[in-house]
Write an enzyme that holds these catalytic residues in place. Structure first.
Site, PDB file in Angstrom:
ATOM      1  N   HIS A 117      31.216   9.206  80.924  1.00 25.43           N
ATOM      2  CA  HIS A 117      31.581   9.687  82.116  1.00 25.43           C
ATOM      3  C   HIS A 117      30.762   9.904  83.304  1.00 25.43           C
ATOM      4  CE1 HIS A 117      32.989  14.286  83.080  1.00 25.43           C
ATOM      5  NE2 HIS A 117      31.817  14.904  83.132  1.00 25.43           N
ATOM      6  N   SER A 168      34.102  15.989  87.305  1.00 25.68           N
ATOM      7  CA  SER A 168      33.801  16.797  86.091  1.00 25.68           C
ATOM      8  C   SER A 168      34.009  17.788  86.754  1.00 25.68           C
ATOM      9  CB  SER A 168      32.210  16.862  85.916  1.00 25.68           C
ATOM     10  OG  SER A 168      33.175  17.004  84.621  1.00 25.68           O
ATOM     11  N   ASP A 222      34.630   8.933  77.573  1.00 22.47           N
ATOM     12  CA  ASP A 222      33.772  10.399  77.527  1.00 22.47           C
ATOM     13  C   ASP A 222      33.872  10.933  77.227  1.00 22.47           C
ATOM     14  OD1 ASP A 222      33.325  12.800  79.234  1.00 22.47           O
ATOM     15  OD2 ASP A 222      34.649  11.251  81.233  1.00 22.47           O
TER      16      ASP A 222
END
Ligand SMILES: N[C@@H](CCC(=O)N[C@@H](CSC=O)C(=O)NCC(=O)O)C(=O)O
Length: 277
Positions: free
Chosen positions: A256, A147, A223
């Protein structure tokens, strides 16, 4: 260097350490896993950059990298995501800015410029410190992250292609300068002139001529940040135009979280090990 903790795992040692950082003007904590092969000589080193809200501990506790890192003989270094401490400016109720949200850049705006220098910390100060204190072969380095840390890995590799043999990412923020969750932080760290943001934006770095031979990216289809924050199709388009070899795997149903990361951690470690020799 202060040893915070060490613990034997898969024949190696998972350690947590802290040191005084001149670059970030505070004490910084980081984790290093040293596999058992270190007794025979220096080993390749793989840097893992974490995402928003993380410390060194999230991937250490939930990333499940030690078994295979031990088998492959990889040293894994997991830095913190920002400077921290009583004297470091922060916003306690904002998870997208301040502590835990350093975005791997060197801030130019006050009051952040003194401490928020994570680009220099990750590319200069911490590598020198790790090289001096751990059994690492610095001619064999690779970098990956998740991320915000995926953004860090991509941008750092693009700006230092001769240093890293490989770069991969889990659900990276590929164009932070146009995503709503990162734009406010970029403005406050770097100022309102958006031209200066391009130096910390993977797809815009590629647009501006920076190159890295190949990227490997995993992205979950479930996600919650996919559509607005991550947008891997922007990286796909940028790499296609630039002739950069991108392997982008859309992983059906994954979110995620570290459940996603740990599922595909082995694939990333093997991919890096194959390029690190
Ligand atoms: N607090 C937020 C969610 C924050 C979050 O999901 N952080 C991710 C990285 S997001 C991009 O950089 C993360 O790695 N969290 C740590 C973990 O252990 O899962 C919210 O409440 O929405």
């Amino acid at each position: 260097m202060k040893v915070v903790s060490t613990s034997k795992s898969h024949g190696g040692v998972q350690g947590v350490y802290s040191h005084t950082s001149d670059v970030c003007a505070c004490d910084m904590t980081f984790a290093v896993f040293v596999p058992p092969q270190a007794k025979d000589g220096p080993l390749p080193v793989l840097w893992y950059l974490s995402g928003l809200t993380c410390t060194h501990a999230n991937v250490m506790d939930k990333g499940e990298y030690r078994r295979l890192a031990s088998e492959l003989g990889l040293v894994i270094v997991c830095p913190d995501t920002s400077p921290r401490g009583a004297d470091v400016p922060d916003e306690k109720d904002n998870w997208q800015f301040g502590c835990g949200a350093g975005f791997y850049l060197d801030a130019t705006q006050e009051p952040y410029a003194k401490n928020y220098r994570m680009y220099s910390y990750i590319t200069e100060e911490l590598p020198a410190f790790v090289a001096a204190n751990f059994p690492v072969d610095m001619s064999r380095q690779a970098i990956f992250g998740h991320s915000m840390g995926g953004h860090g890995a991509l941008t750092i590799a693009l700006k230092n292609p001769q240093r890293y043999r490989s770069c991969s990412a889990f659900a990276p923020i590929v164009q932070p300068s146009t995503a709503n969750w990162s734009r406010p932080a970029f403005e406050r760290y770097l100022g309102s002139d958006e031209k200066s943001w391009r130096a910390y934006d993977a797809t815009l770095l590629i647009e501006d001529g920076k190159r890295f031979p190949e990227f490997f990216v995993d992205q979950g289809t479930a996600d919650g940040f996919l559509q607005d924050g991550l947008r891997p199709w922007l990286l796909e388009e940028g790499c296609r135009k630039a002739g950069i070899d991108l392997t982008l795997r859309m992983q059906e149903g994954y979110d995620h979280s570290y459940n996603f990361i740990s599922t595909f951690m082995d694939d990333h470690l093997k991919w890096h090990a194959g390029r690190l020799g």
